[in-house]
Design a protein around this motif. Sequence first.
Motif, short mmCIF file in Angstrom:
data_model
loop_
_atom_site.label_atom_id
_atom_site.label_comp_id
_atom_site.label_asym_id
_atom_site.label_seq_id
_atom_site.Cartn_x
_atom_site.Cartn_y
_atom_site.Cartn_z
N GLU B 343 0.83 -0.79 0.27
CA GLU B 343 -0.32 0.24 0.00
C GLU B 343 0.57 0.75 0.07
O GLU B 343 1.83 1.38 1.15
N LYS B 371 -7.27 5.54 -5.03
CA LYS B 371 -7.65 6.16 -4.51
C LYS B 371 -6.96 7.97 -4.95
O LYS B 371 -5.98 7.90 -4.64
N ARG B 373 -6.51 11.24 -4.29
CA ARG B 373 -6.22 12.89 -3.99
C ARG B 373 -7.00 13.78 -4.83
O ARG B 373 -5.34 14.36 -5.04
N SER D 24 4.39 2.49 5.81
CA SER D 24 4.42 1.75 3.93
C SER D 24 5.49 3.29 3.86
O SER D 24 4.83 4.42 4.07
N ILE D 27 5.13 5.86 6.06
CA ILE D 27 3.39 5.99 6.70
C ILE D 27 3.18 4.92 7.40
O ILE D 27 3.31 4.10 7.34
N GLN D 29 0.36 3.45 9.68
CA GLN D 29 -0.76 2.73 9.82
C GLN D 29 -1.01 2.19 10.85
O GLN D 29 0.09 1.32 10.94
N ASP D 57 -7.62 12.41 2.66
CA ASP D 57 -8.37 11.93 2.31
C ASP D 57 -9.14 11.48 3.09
O ASP D 57 -8.67 10.60 3.99
N LEU D 58 -9.96 10.77 2.61
CA LEU D 58 -10.59 9.21 3.39
C LEU D 58 -10.93 8.50 2.23
O LEU D 58 -11.88 8.94 1.45
N ILE D 74 -10.83 4.50 5.54
CA ILE D 74 -9.12 4.87 5.23
C ILE D 74 -8.97 6.41 5.31
O ILE D 74 -9.51 6.99 5.10
N HIS D 76 -6.85 9.66 6.46
CA HIS D 76 -5.59 9.88 6.05
C HIS D 76 -5.35 11.40 6.68
O HIS D 76 -6.22 11.95 6.41
N HIS D 78 -2.36 14.12 7.71
CA HIS D 78 -1.47 15.00 7.55
C HIS D 78 -1.10 15.99 9.18
O HIS D 78 -2.74 16.30 9.50
N ARG D 85 2.26 11.95 8.21
CA ARG D 85 0.83 11.87 8.15
C ARG D 85 0.96 10.04 8.73
O ARG D 85 1.80 9.70 8.74
N TRP D 87 -1.98 7.02 8.64
CA TRP D 87 -3.16 6.19 8.16
C TRP D 87 -4.33 5.59 9.49
O TRP D 87 -3.14 4.03 10.19
N LYS D 89 -7.48 2.73 9.74
CA LYS D 89 -8.31 2.33 9.23
C LYS D 89 -9.51 2.01 10.06
O LYS D 89 -9.05 1.23 11.39
#
Lengths: 182, 411, 172, 165, 374, 171
Positions: B343, B371, B373, D24, D27, D29, D57-58, D74, D76, D78, D85, D87, D89
Amino acid sequence: MSNSTISVAEAPPGIEGAGFFATSLDNLVGLARANSLWPLPFATSCCGIEFMSTMASHYDIGRFGAERLSFSARQADVLMVMGTISKKMAPVVKQVYLQMAEPRWVLSVGACACSGGIFDTYSVLQGIDRIIPVDVYVPGCPPRPEQILDGFMQIQELAKKESTRRRNEPEYKALLASYGIE
Amino acid sequence: MSEIALVNNPNVGLDKTQKGGPYVNELSTLNLGPTHPATHGIFQNILTMDGETIVDAEQTVGYIHRAFEKIAERRPFYQITTLTDRMNYCSAPINNMGWHMTVEKLLGIEVPKRAQYMRVIMMELARLTDHIVCNSILAVDTGALTGFLYVYQWREFIYEIYEEMCGARLTTNMGRFGGMERDFTPVAIEKIQKLLKELPAALKEFEGMVMRNRIFMDRTQNVGGISAERALNYGFTGPNLRAAGVDYDVRAMNPYSSYEDFEFDVPVGTKGDTYDRFLVREEEMWQSLRIIQQAMDNLPEGSYHADAPHYYLPKKQDVYHNMEALIYHFKIVMGEIDAPVGEVYHSVEGGNGELGFHLVSDGGRTPYRLKFRRPGFIYYQAFPEMIKGTTLSDAIVTMSSMNVIAGELDT
Amino acid sequence: MKLSNRTKVVEQGEMTLAERMYLPAIVGGMATTLKHFFSKPVTIRYPEQQRYLGPIYRGHHILKKDEQGAERCTACGLCAVACPAEAISMVAEERKKGEEKLYREEKYAKVYEINMLRCIFCGLCEEACPKEAIFLRHDQMVPVFNSRDEVIYGKDKLVEKMDQRYLREGWK
Amino acid sequence: MNDQIIEALQAQFGEEGVYGLGESHGILQVTTAVENIVPMIHFLYAHPVFKFQFLTDLAGIHFPDAKGQELGVIYHLHSLENNVRLWIKAYAPIEEPNFPTITGLFATANWMEREAFDFYGIIFEGHPNLTRILNMDEMDYHPMRKEYPLEDATRHDKIDELFGR
Amino acid sequence: MNLLDSVFIAKASFIGVIFLITLGVAAYSTYFERKIAAFMQDRIGPDRAGPFGILQPLADAVKMFMKEDFIPANSNKWLFIMGPCLSMLTALMTSAVVPFGDTLTLGGVTFDLQGIDVNIGILWVFGIVSLGVYGILIGGWASNNKYSLLGAIRAASQNISYELAMGLSIIAILMMTGSLSTKAIVEAQQNGHWNILYQPMGFIIFLICAFAECNRTPFDLPECETELIGGYHTEYSSMKLGFYLFAEYINMFISGAVMATLYFGGYDYPGVDFVTAQLGATAATLIGMGALIGKALAFVFIFMWVRWTLPRFRYDQLMGLGWSGLIPLAMFNVVVTGLGVLLNQQILVGIGGVVVFIAGIVVYDQLFVKKKLA
Amino acid sequence: MEVSNIWYFLSGLTLLSALMVVLAKNPIHSVLYLVFTFFCISGHYVLLNAQFLMAVNIIVYAGAIMVLFLFVIMMFDLRKNQPESKSNLTKLAGSVVAGSLLVVLIALVRQNNFQTPQADGFVSQTGMVENLGKVLYSEYLLPFELVSILFFVAMVGAVLLGKREAGERNF
């Protein structure tokens, strides 16, 4: 300014003489219409940007007498559908077409408007000819301004050839009826 | 919502006993769009107006929804580039490169420096085209058409550079995973140099026509403003956020594609109004020119693509003569590259703000979930708040200064 | 908020007296337009004058033949797979004896159709072709259509004519 | 930074409240239960150091094979000041895809949640106007779910048997 | 009776000529507007209909005549038709009092190159201009469309507001001439005593108001495309739309002629005496007529030039400019002119007025505005 | 054509259009009929050789005031409300008021003897601008100035009333 390579719109064939010029009304009207097509740019996406290029200095659609854009449907002669028409948008396109006064032509610009293009999806109309009659299709995604001008000139040809009575004929009515337009 | 419904519904009368409330008698509704010239054919706003003052607005979007994210789940990675072209079509190369960088992140490809610089040049050219259109359309919406045509000639010129590089004007489909598909040609370099030399004069001319023109300033100053706090809350990014005074720029904060090598400023505004957005975009164009100049001056030698035979298409001659290359060629085109499960998120500074790609891969030939943005989608929802209490003319100017691109908004 | 050290504040600036009286902008603007009034138009008069399309412009499709006049296409189908618009369809057939002059490979496309209205001219088919058979030519654009029946181009319109061979500058 | 965040979250919500940790490309999560979402985002928003005050983001997501956890969201976040950042979930069963709304905290979540509803049918409780946003109101399914086909049924001009499509 | 007949015929033929000139100029204004716009935008403009596209207006006219005439449902049919007719009528009526030249004697018949020489000439202009808005107002309302209505309402309030400043700027001229008759105003300006020298400020006010009364950019709010689609003529098609567009160009031409009459000496041109001596009175008069039309066309060019340069105002800014900018300025101009008439030093006082005004603004700026900013 | 015939024709038109002002159902039509009435009255002024009055009548009434009327009616007409039906009491009150006004007017006409205009004593220049100006600024100076003050006060009052709270747009 004067440039001999420019092809001026040809005078309709008629009998020319001293102070005497006869031609059929149809030809004259067709010629006038062809040189004064006011477009209604129904620009939704990328092709709209290319239409801006067509309008801008480098291509200048004004040379064809078409720089007056009519955003009001009543005043327009050519509906230029440029860009993706989704199923949500389809009724709006049809509405605009219905609002236009006769004679009206439809120029479908770009892959999306003509056939859906790469957007073979649940939400995109697969070509506007499913809801309104289309006169000229311009391929490309987006087409170059040259191609848009080609399409426009094709509409001019149609306008020149069209009889003033065509819009009252049963064939035309039948065409509209096939789209559910009375 | 409920108030609007009250006004629209003839059966429900207004409460006449309520005096001095926000809904005094002469309210009317005006349907702005979707075929209105200022909405560029795609947005619908139902405005509740008191005379010419906007009391409330309700938006409808989705008129060109094309299901990008669904398509992306059914197409191999490299075909998605053609989708990104059509997202923010005013600056397609940025989208292309952003997507390529996302996939490179997933695949772990290291891109050579020259390719990175070439990408920077193309992205900044794209930013120029984007801002040229946005700012000159803002001028058109205030009534000054001529300046638009002056700068648009240079946009056409940038198209010529694109054509040299990829063979298309608008939907470029430029570059590949691992670099560019071809090197700069001498013609392209010459054209970029010409652009660097001559665009400033044209930009100055355009600025001279509108920037300090009182009519234009009156039209745009203190119109459609938004505070930094509200802008952040609404998820603004890009020039619109910077106009409000927050210097969030992905290029500066999370440099990608060697942006850290370049000297450039992040212009920020003070008030967040339409005029600030105009000024910020104007200044960004100058900064873009600066970046392109630096990149051209320091363009490194070397390969224009990564040495990644598993992912980068081999040369045509090799395909014909070399069995290994032919196998790779088939695998890549069939989309059967070995994408790892994972991911990733990568964002680039698009024309309108942070353009992000959130890619979930299950190791198949297509993304499991992608997705986008899209900055336009996110900040356009602040539009009613920004135009409340202003007039119809202000709403139109505000909309064009926000630079909402429908392709990006509706995907 | 200050996040990076590259900030440059663009000031709106107060209007000077002259600017408040509309004068400099009106005079300057009108001078600019007058200057352009007398300068040479940049317009390309399209049907008579053609614009330079670039060396790799993605225009009309063409199915190349080799020097002997044999079709290069081997109907491997990579172009159809690569096509995001799914505009290409083909039917493959084995080459028979005596057709070596016509087809270069053992397999060839009996039917090769491109829906020109679907095509988005992205160039992926050209990239995908391992036999250098399909190209998007840089000197010609697809014409406009009057009806939906004309839009599917078969081999008759796609295959290169030997008397008008398509050559590209800097041919790879 | 990421370690601190994990520590702080685990201190606040307990070890079992924060799971599915991963990273990742820098970032972080985390996965949490649906009922923890709003407190967690609030906690991160108001935290004096982390200041996750920007919702980038969503995204909704659909895993048809994960029984009882088919639909996910998810978030996101920031933190602009720290440039970090994150995530977050959360998953819910497809029969009852109820998530709490975060429009109270982020105005921008409004359309993002509507989009997730439109595509996946995720219901955000307390959302001020949870209607379809991109698709037509008349649409009777949520098209991004994996079981629905992409193509428009009216296309005639392609041969489907070609090459496995 | 014979005399009456000849006078009547002379008048009728003159009116016919003026009518034709006005229509011709208006028709070709559309062509020149396109060409001028094109050149200013580095384009070419219409060049396909006939050589250089000069048949473009004919093509437009024929097309419009042959287009389907459309009256929207739910609209008020009679008023819908009346709107463009009124616009056209009022646009054409103004030219009645514009003196196109001195008297002209051809073949024993004396032509008075003015439609009617009434002693209230300038009030006539004014009255007709104030009626001009009815066409727009009625048409916009009868269309039963919100955008049209908004355009009509904007047109009405804009015209009323700018009429005031326009009237005040004319008063200064009347004070100098002492007559309302346009003929008298022109005759007072013969031999180079053009009013522009005496009334620079008044001219600028009048010019701005003329822009507003003709609904031209930067005051084209009633029909601005980006906001109101087509404004008051959104619902009009075919020749009714043509009438509206035509009326706009006629208005431009006539207001150019009025400005030439009021401020640029009408049919006066340098060297009248010389031409009269060399070529005779008839030629001199005809050249004078040409001079007036030339001046009017020059104004038409300025109208177009400005249109393709400037952005447009917003509604409240336009009102602000009219009410709090132009009207006080016009009042100031009246006072200055009064002073000039009293002292009998009109040029000096006129220029002095401008200087005093600018000085006053600078002082005000230094004293108050700067302080407020600091 | 005889002048008297024109007069009859004009008067008939005036009366007719004035009646239509009252009878027309649509307020917009009423206003337009009123404008037409003003034109007819201006025609009468022309017959009286009072061109200045005719021009001023058109400029002020037809050109400005009625435009504002039309403007206001159109603004309020935006929502197309059906006019509420008047109650019987209002109708009764209306007829009483109108009737008494009529009685008063008739009484006035009967009480006063109007001078019949003498054709030979008619001065054609009476209605001209110059004479009007002279009369206004000599014989009627005081009333003229008083009226101007009255208008001024009315204007200031209108501005004060029309001005809303600071910060709001006044459209």
